[in-house]
Write a protein that holds these residues in place. Structure first.
Motif, mmCIF file in Angstrom:
data_model
loop_
_atom_site.group_PDB
_atom_site.id
_atom_site.type_symbol
_atom_site.label_atom_id
_atom_site.label_comp_id
_atom_site.label_asym_id
_atom_site.label_seq_id
_atom_site.Cartn_x
_atom_site.Cartn_y
_atom_site.Cartn_z
ATOM 1 N N MET A 1 0.852 -1.179 0.000
ATOM 2 C CA MET A 1 0.000 0.000 0.000
ATOM 3 C C MET A 1 0.897 1.242 0.000
ATOM 4 N N ASP A 2 0.515 2.223 -0.784
ATOM 5 C CA ASP A 2 1.274 3.473 -0.871
ATOM 6 C C ASP A 2 1.185 4.215 0.466
ATOM 7 N N PRO A 3 2.332 4.536 1.095
ATOM 8 C CA PRO A 3 2.318 5.215 2.393
ATOM 9 C C PRO A 3 1.566 6.547 2.372
ATOM 10 N N ARG A 4 1.561 7.213 1.198
ATOM 11 C CA ARG A 4 0.891 8.516 1.115
ATOM 12 C C ARG A 4 -0.623 8.404 1.188
ATOM 13 N N LEU A 5 -1.145 7.182 1.090
ATOM 14 C CA LEU A 5 -2.582 6.974 1.242
ATOM 15 C C LEU A 5 -3.049 7.422 2.629
ATOM 16 N N TRP A 6 -2.130 7.370 3.597
ATOM 17 C CA TRP A 6 -2.486 7.779 4.960
ATOM 18 C C TRP A 6 -2.835 9.263 5.031
ATOM 19 N N HIS A 7 -2.328 10.066 4.102
ATOM 20 C CA HIS A 7 -2.717 11.481 4.066
ATOM 21 C C HIS A 7 -4.189 11.604 3.699
ATOM 22 N N LYS A 8 -4.663 10.745 2.813
ATOM 23 C CA LYS A 8 -6.081 10.763 2.440
ATOM 24 C C LYS A 8 -6.955 10.289 3.600
ATOM 25 N N VAL A 9 -6.481 9.271 4.298
ATOM 26 C CA VAL A 9 -7.204 8.799 5.483
ATOM 27 C C VAL A 9 -7.259 9.924 6.514
ATOM 28 N N ALA A 10 -6.128 10.616 6.700
ATOM 29 C CA ALA A 10 -6.085 11.732 7.650
ATOM 30 C C ALA A 10 -7.025 12.857 7.208
ATOM 31 N N ALA A 11 -7.100 13.108 5.915
ATOM 32 C CA ALA A 11 -7.994 14.158 5.412
ATOM 33 C C ALA A 11 -9.448 13.813 5.725
ATOM 34 N N LEU A 12 -9.847 12.577 5.455
ATOM 35 C CA LEU A 12 -11.222 12.159 5.763
ATOM 36 C C LEU A 12 -11.492 12.224 7.264
ATOM 37 N N SER A 13 -10.534 11.759 8.040
ATOM 38 C CA SER A 13 -10.679 11.783 9.484
ATOM 39 C C SER A 13 -10.729 13.215 10.017
ATOM 40 N N GLY A 14 -9.928 14.092 9.410
ATOM 41 C CA GLY A 14 -9.923 15.498 9.829
ATOM 42 C C GLY A 14 -11.251 16.172 9.548
ATOM 43 N N VAL A 15 -11.814 15.904 8.386
ATOM 44 C CA VAL A 15 -13.137 16.459 8.055
ATOM 45 C C VAL A 15 -14.169 15.971 9.070
ATOM 46 N N ALA A 16 -14.120 14.660 9.365
ATOM 47 C CA ALA A 16 -15.053 14.093 10.347
ATOM 48 C C ALA A 16 -14.823 14.689 11.736
ATOM 49 N N ALA A 17 -13.546 14.837 12.138
ATOM 50 C CA ALA A 17 -13.232 15.383 13.464
ATOM 51 C C ALA A 17 -13.759 16.805 13.614
ATOM 52 N N LEU A 18 -13.531 17.627 12.595
ATOM 53 C CA LEU A 18 -14.007 19.011 12.667
ATOM 54 C C LEU A 18 -15.524 19.088 12.627
ATOM 55 N N GLY A 19 -16.141 18.278 11.791
ATOM 56 C CA GLY A 19 -17.603 18.265 11.721
ATOM 57 C C GLY A 19 -18.232 17.806 13.029
ATOM 58 N N LEU A 20 -17.713 16.716 13.575
ATOM 59 C CA LEU A 20 -18.259 16.208 14.840
ATOM 60 C C LEU A 20 -17.956 17.141 16.000
ATOM 61 N N GLY A 21 -16.764 17.749 15.990
ATOM 62 C CA GLY A 21 -16.424 18.713 17.043
ATOM 63 C C GLY A 21 -17.331 19.932 16.998
ATOM 64 N N THR A 22 -17.606 20.411 15.794
ATOM 65 C CA THR A 22 -18.507 21.562 15.635
ATOM 66 C C THR A 22 -19.918 21.210 16.070
ATOM 67 N N TYR A 23 -20.361 20.022 15.675
ATOM 68 C CA TYR A 23 -21.691 19.571 16.101
ATOM 69 C C TYR A 23 -21.768 19.512 17.626
ATOM 70 N N GLY A 24 -20.736 18.944 18.234
ATOM 71 C CA GLY A 24 -20.713 18.827 19.695
ATOM 72 C C GLY A 24 -20.699 20.169 20.406
ATOM 73 N N ALA A 25 -20.010 21.137 19.817
ATOM 74 C CA ALA A 25 -19.898 22.449 20.453
ATOM 75 C C ALA A 25 -21.139 23.317 20.269
ATOM 76 N N HIS A 26 -21.823 23.172 19.135
ATOM 77 C CA HIS A 26 -22.898 24.118 18.817
ATOM 78 C C HIS A 26 -24.296 23.527 18.755
ATOM 79 N N VAL A 27 -24.417 22.223 18.536
ATOM 80 C CA VAL A 27 -25.742 21.634 18.334
ATOM 81 C C VAL A 27 -26.102 20.635 19.420
ATOM 82 N N TYR A 28 -25.151 19.822 19.822
ATOM 83 C CA TYR A 28 -25.406 18.727 20.754
ATOM 84 C C TYR A 28 -25.797 19.247 22.131
ATOM 85 N N LYS A 29 -26.987 18.890 22.566
ATOM 86 C CA LYS A 29 -27.501 19.297 23.881
ATOM 87 C C LYS A 29 -28.018 18.061 24.626
#
Length: 160
Positions: free
Chosen positions: A1-29
């Motif tokens: 497996m190409d080691p640089r694939l982990w950057h794509k995994v990190a990108a997807l995870s980062g999008v999810a982390a920011l989205g879930l963090g924002t949801y938790g901070a502003h919407v989740y009650k």
């Protein structure tokens, strides 16, 4: 497996982390405020280990490091998100395995040396840390940033 694939995994995870963090901070009650802290813990561990995932391509065994971090994010943070969202701790059984995966990932860096050491000479296609940091940044913009930072520091010193 190409080691640089982990950057794509990190990108997807980062999008999810920011989205879930924002949801938790502003919407989740939650009904019970203690679950807000569980969500915050999940968000912090998710984001920190996503950032660490960016270093996977420069390790000797990127699939070990990246795989363990990804497993940790899914098992630990995923479980914490589920527990907080459902407000029920009975779904927390996978969290310790996620924590162990995080520990194993960081430990793998001690046990498995990286390619940044002197004279390794192995697999020269792996980028250096400087190349990863400066990827996508032109030397000109870097120079502008350095000059701007220098001017800002000098201005602050003179204002004292």
């Amino acid at each position: 497996m190409d080691p640089r694939l982990w950057h794509k995994v990190a990108a997807l995870s980062g999008v999810a982390a920011l989205g879930l963090g924002t949801y938790g901070a502003h919407v989740y009650k939650p009904k019970n405020p203690a679950y807000k802290e569980v969500w915050q813990t999940a968000s912090i561990y998710h984001l920190v280990h996503t950032a660490a995932l960016l270093a996977a391509p420069i390790t000797k065994n990127p699939n070990v490091f990246g795989g363990l971090l990804t497993a940790g994010i899914l098992a630990f943070s995923g479980t914490c998100y589920a527990v907080a969202l459902l407000e029920d701790r009975k779904y927390s059984t996978l969290a310790p395995f996620g924590g162990f995966a995080f520990i194993a990932a960081w430990g793998s860096l001690l046990l498995l040396p990286d390619y940044l050491g002197e004279g390794s000479g192995e697999n020269e296609t792996i980028p250096s840390m400087a190349e990863l940091i400066l990827a996508g940044t032109t030397l000109k913009s870097f120079e502008c940033f350095r000059v701007f930072s220098s001017c800002t520091i000098k201005a602050r010193i003179h204002s004292l």
